[in-house]
Design an enzyme around this catalytic site. Structure first.
Site, PDB file in Angstrom:
ATOM      1  N   HIS A 307       0.851  -1.189   0.000  1.00 28.57           N
ATOM      2  CA  HIS A 307       0.000   0.000   0.000  1.00 28.57           C
ATOM      3  C   HIS A 307       0.886   1.238   0.000  1.00 28.57           C
ATOM      4  O   HIS A 307       1.951   1.253   0.613  1.00 28.57           O
ATOM      5  CB  HIS A 307      -0.899   0.019   1.243  1.00 28.57           C
ATOM      6  N   ASP A 365      -7.916  -5.154  -0.388  1.00 27.94           N
ATOM      7  CA  ASP A 365      -8.378  -6.013  -1.489  1.00 27.94           C
ATOM      8  C   ASP A 365      -8.040  -7.480  -1.286  1.00 27.94           C
ATOM      9  O   ASP A 365      -8.504  -8.330  -2.058  1.00 27.94           O
ATOM     10  CB  ASP A 365      -7.749  -5.522  -2.807  1.00 27.94           C
TER      11      ASP A 365
HETATM   12  C1  SDX Z   1      -6.051   0.234  -3.110  1.00 29.81           C
HETATM   13  O1  SDX Z   1      -4.237   4.648  -1.974  1.00 29.81           O
HETATM   14  C2  SDX Z   1      -5.238   4.057  -1.439  1.00 29.81           C
HETATM   15  O2  SDX Z   1      -5.708   4.416  -0.403  1.00 29.81           O
HETATM   16  C3  SDX Z   1      -5.820   2.897  -2.259  1.00 29.81           C
HETATM   17  C4  SDX Z   1      -6.865   2.041  -1.560  1.00 29.81           C
HETATM   18  C5  SDX Z   1      -8.130   2.795  -1.303  1.00 29.81           C
HETATM   19  O3  SDX Z   1      -8.859   2.429  -0.388  1.00 29.81           O
HETATM   20  O4  SDX Z   1      -8.457   3.704  -2.131  1.00 29.81           O
HETATM   21  O5  SDX Z   1      -6.343   1.570  -0.315  1.00 29.81           O
HETATM   22  C6  SDX Z   1      -7.234   0.829  -2.428  1.00 29.81           C
HETATM   23  O6  SDX Z   1      -5.737   0.620  -4.208  1.00 29.81           O
HETATM   24  C7  SDX Z   1      -5.239  -0.805  -2.371  1.00 29.81           C
HETATM   25  C8  SDX Z   1      -4.024  -1.307  -3.199  1.00 29.81           C
HETATM   26  C9  SDX Z   1      -4.510  -2.397  -4.181  1.00 29.81           C
HETATM   27  N1  SDX Z   1      -3.381  -2.741  -5.121  1.00 29.81           N
HETATM   28  C10 SDX Z   1      -2.786  -3.931  -5.055  1.00 29.81           C
HETATM   29  O7  SDX Z   1      -2.987  -4.778  -4.178  1.00 29.81           O
HETATM   30  C11 SDX Z   1      -1.782  -4.164  -6.186  1.00 29.81           C
HETATM   31  C12 SDX Z   1      -0.474  -4.761  -5.622  1.00 29.81           C
HETATM   32  N2  SDX Z   1       0.229  -3.726  -4.828  1.00 29.81           N
HETATM   33  C13 SDX Z   1       1.094  -2.850  -5.511  1.00 29.81           C
HETATM   34  O8  SDX Z   1       1.189  -2.804  -6.854  1.00 29.81           O
HETATM   35  C14 SDX Z   1       1.664  -1.706  -4.687  1.00 29.81           C
HETATM   36  O9  SDX Z   1       1.945  -2.184  -3.437  1.00 29.81           O
HETATM   37  C15 SDX Z   1       0.812  -0.463  -4.606  1.00 29.81           C
HETATM   38  C16 SDX Z   1       0.455   0.042  -5.959  1.00 29.81           C
HETATM   39  C17 SDX Z   1      -0.424  -0.721  -3.814  1.00 29.81           C
HETATM   40  C18 SDX Z   1       1.645   0.609  -3.886  1.00 29.81           C
HETATM   41  O10 SDX Z   1       2.717   0.871  -4.692  1.00 29.81           O
HETATM   42  P1  SDX Z   1       3.854   1.955  -4.270  1.00 29.81           P
HETATM   43  O11 SDX Z   1       3.563   2.557  -2.957  1.00 29.81           O
HETATM   44  O12 SDX Z   1       4.057   2.859  -5.443  1.00 29.81           O
HETATM   45  O13 SDX Z   1       5.087   1.054  -4.047  1.00 29.81           O
HETATM   46  P2  SDX Z   1       6.078   0.574  -5.190  1.00 29.81           P
HETATM   47  O14 SDX Z   1       5.285   0.095  -6.380  1.00 29.81           O
HETATM   48  O15 SDX Z   1       7.087   1.624  -5.404  1.00 29.81           O
HETATM   49  O16 SDX Z   1       6.746  -0.721  -4.532  1.00 29.81           O
HETATM   50  C19 SDX Z   1       7.822  -0.562  -3.578  1.00 29.81           C
HETATM   51  C20 SDX Z   1       8.598  -1.884  -3.686  1.00 29.81           C
HETATM   52  C21 SDX Z   1       8.996  -2.249  -5.120  1.00 29.81           C
HETATM   53  O17 SDX Z   1      10.130  -3.083  -5.036  1.00 29.81           O
HETATM   54  P3  SDX Z   1      11.617  -2.445  -5.290  1.00 29.81           P
HETATM   55  O18 SDX Z   1      11.551  -1.686  -6.607  1.00 29.81           O
HETATM   56  O19 SDX Z   1      11.876  -1.558  -4.094  1.00 29.81           O
HETATM   57  O20 SDX Z   1      12.553  -3.640  -5.361  1.00 29.81           O
HETATM   58  O21 SDX Z   1       7.746  -2.968  -3.247  1.00 29.81           O
HETATM   59  C22 SDX Z   1       7.527  -3.862  -4.333  1.00 29.81           C
HETATM   60  C23 SDX Z   1       7.860  -3.108  -5.602  1.00 29.81           C
HETATM   61  O22 SDX Z   1       8.275  -4.003  -6.627  1.00 29.81           O
HETATM   62  N3  SDX Z   1       6.110  -4.221  -4.268  1.00 29.81           N
HETATM   63  C24 SDX Z   1       5.647  -5.459  -4.421  1.00 29.81           C
HETATM   64  C25 SDX Z   1       4.260  -5.351  -4.236  1.00 29.81           C
HETATM   65  N4  SDX Z   1       3.928  -4.092  -3.984  1.00 29.81           N
HETATM   66  C26 SDX Z   1       5.075  -3.383  -4.010  1.00 29.81           C
HETATM   67  N5  SDX Z   1       6.275  -6.632  -4.691  1.00 29.81           N
HETATM   68  C27 SDX Z   1       5.480  -7.715  -4.783  1.00 29.81           C
HETATM   69  N6  SDX Z   1       4.136  -7.716  -4.622  1.00 29.81           N
HETATM   70  C28 SDX Z   1       3.497  -6.538  -4.343  1.00 29.81           C
HETATM   71  N7  SDX Z   1       2.185  -6.529  -4.178  1.00 29.81           N
END
Ligand code: SDX
Length: 430
Positions: A307, A365
């Site tokens: 998140h 989710d």
């Molecule tokens: C919602 O914002 C809100 O409030 C949203 C929400 C709401 O109520 O409106 O809460 C609803 O959207 C919840 C999130 C649902 N999305 C997912 O579950 C999709 C999977 N999660 C991600 O794609 C990610 O965690 C996000 C998009 C939710 C957050 O992304 P960020 O904060 O931009 O973090 P990032 O993509 O920069 O990741 C940081 C690191 C990365 O690794 P490195 O580059 O540092 O090596 O963490 C890794 C990412 O690759 N990473 C994951 C991951 N999420 C982040 N690795 C594996 N699996 C994951 N799910």
């Protein structure tokens, strides 16, 4: 608390006022930065940038706190109803009984949609995703209520649009599903409460009596409450940005629906179930999929994990996980293979350095789809359910933006393209 911050640029000193919110959140006010310094700030994804001041929802990502108008989500999920929470978010206070009865009755009396909505369904290709239909039909409401396009609506006129939108989205969502299934569309019933009416429109058939299950009605109420608002997330920021151009409430919410559809945002609830089903089909080896999520050369992410703000735990996920246990046990589905895989996946991730280091925990989710599936809602409708829950939050945020007379949103950029060059005729190009 410091009153201001000093910025030293090219030997000159500038003072940036510091502002503090009611929960001691602090910000530099850079409203005059470019005028004073010629500089703008850059913050891809707005990870450090506040777009507005808001009195609607407070969340603390480190502490796992979420409150709607000051009320903890744990108490609202336990004691309130979705319609009462909608009133709280939109009007800023818990309603009296008379206010709640009136709000609920008004919504009930506006659940019918114009009969021409049926004709619009016929125009969609059969493979159209329910979120595309939902955003199209919500925007089409401007065609049935063209007066809603005016940027100068009175408070009463805005309230009427709020009631219409809260009421009609449930009918449109249910009809989207029934139309997709080729089932007869069900008209809403004024003798049912909001969640019961939605389930009736979704799952009843004119050929037989539909029995409502109070445990399912209660689970749906809780899920909608937990999705109702979440401060300046992607889709809410979209609603505020579109609304800042004086776009109508219907048009602004339609834009928000499309942002929510994104698989990294609300679309993740559909992705989670599809991921769990893929793991089940693959033999249930959760560690293999955790390893895939960690592999930098593999684009696979553990959907429902991580998140932007919650870097400890998502309080909604905690409540939904327990609700999933309760609902599936009540329905005799406690041995659900998907629930088992989800719990194993969570356990594997929470003890893995990759996820711990990146502070990746289950989000809203991760478990919600398991409940939706258990109560009979098809996977492609999961994000529609998220939109149904988030609607009062979008409405509240759109109203606040309008009432605060915020300027049209127009971010700056840093240009990195070609510098000036002359046009080249086509025969001189290589
Ligand atoms: C919602 O914002 C809100 O409030 C949203 C929400 C709401 O109520 O409106 O809460 C609803 O959207 C919840 C999130 C649902 N999305 C997912 O579950 C999709 C999977 N999660 C991600 O794609 C990610 O965690 C996000 C998009 C939710 C957050 O992304 P960020 O904060 O931009 O973090 P990032 O993509 O920069 O990741 C940081 C690191 C990365 O690794 P490195 O580059 O540092 O090596 O963490 C890794 C990412 O690759 N990473 C994951 C991951 N999420 C982040 N690795 C594996 N699996 C994951 N799910």
């Amino acid at each position: 608390m410091a009153e201001s911050a000093e910025l030293i640029l090219d030997g000159k000193s500038y003072s940036l006022p510091v502002i503090e919110g009611t929960e001691q959140e602090k910000a530099f006010d850079i409203g005059k930065l470019r005028d004073q310094t010629g500089y703008v700030t850059l913050d891809s994804g707005y990870k450090n940038t506040g777009a507005t001041k808001s009195a609607i929802t407070f969340l603390d990502g480190e502490e796992g706190i979420l409150r709607y108008r000051g009320y903890p989500i744990e108490q609202l999920a336990e004691k309130s109803s979705f319609i009462e929470v909608a009133y709280l978010l939109i009007y800023g206070k818990l309603p009296t009984k008379a206010e709640l009865d009136n709000f609920s009755e008004q919504i009930t009396k506006h659940t019918l949609v114009h009969e021409d909505v049926r004709k619009i369904f016929d125009g969609f290709p059969s493979a159209t995703h329910p979120m595309a239909i939902l955003s199209s039909l919500i925007c089409a409401l401007t065609g049935f209520y063209p007066e809603s396009l005016s940027p100068n609506l009175s408070a009463e006129e805005i309230d009427l649009n709020v009631i219409r939108l809260m009421a009609k989205i449930s009918t449109i969502a249910a009809w989207t599903y029934k139309n997709n299934m080729g089932h007869p569309l069900n008209y809403p019933r004024n003798d049912l409460d909001y969640c019961s009416n939605f389930l009736y429109m979704m799952f009843s058939f004119p050929t037989e009596k539909y029995e409502l299950d109070s445990r399912i009605v209660s689970a749906l109420n809780k899920l909608l409450i937990l999705h109702a608002d979440h401060e300046q997330n992607c889709s809410t920021s979209t609603v505020r940005l579109v609304g800042s151009a004086n776009a109508s409430l219907y048009g602004s919410v339609s834009a928000g629906i499309n942002a929510l559809w994104g698989p990294l945002h609300g679309g993740a609830n559909q992705e989670v179930i599809e991921m769990l089903e893929a793991i089940q089909k693959d033999g249930g080896n959760t560690q293999k999929w955790v390893d895939k999520a960690k592999d930098p050369n593999d684009s696979f992410r553990l959907m429902g994990f991580g998140h932007r703000v919650y870097k400890n735990f998502d309080p909604r996920a905690t409540i939904i996980k327990k609700a999933a246990d309760d609902v599936l046990t009540a329905l005799g589905l406690e041995d659900s293979p998907l629930l088992k895989i989800a719990k194993e996946l969570e356990q594997a991730a929470l003890t893995d350095e990759y996820f711990i280091k990146r502070k990746l925990y289950p989000n809203v989710d991760f478990y919600s789809g398991i409940i939706y599936k258990a109560i009979g809602i098809p996977t492609e409708m999961f994000t529609v359910m998220f939109a149904l829950g988030r609607l009062p939050g979008w409405i509240a945020q759109w109203k606040e933006m309008r009432e605060n007379k915020e300027p049209i949103g127009r971010p700056r950029q840093i240009y990195t393209g070609e510098t000036e060059r002359d046009y080249v005729s086509i025969d001189a190009r290589s």
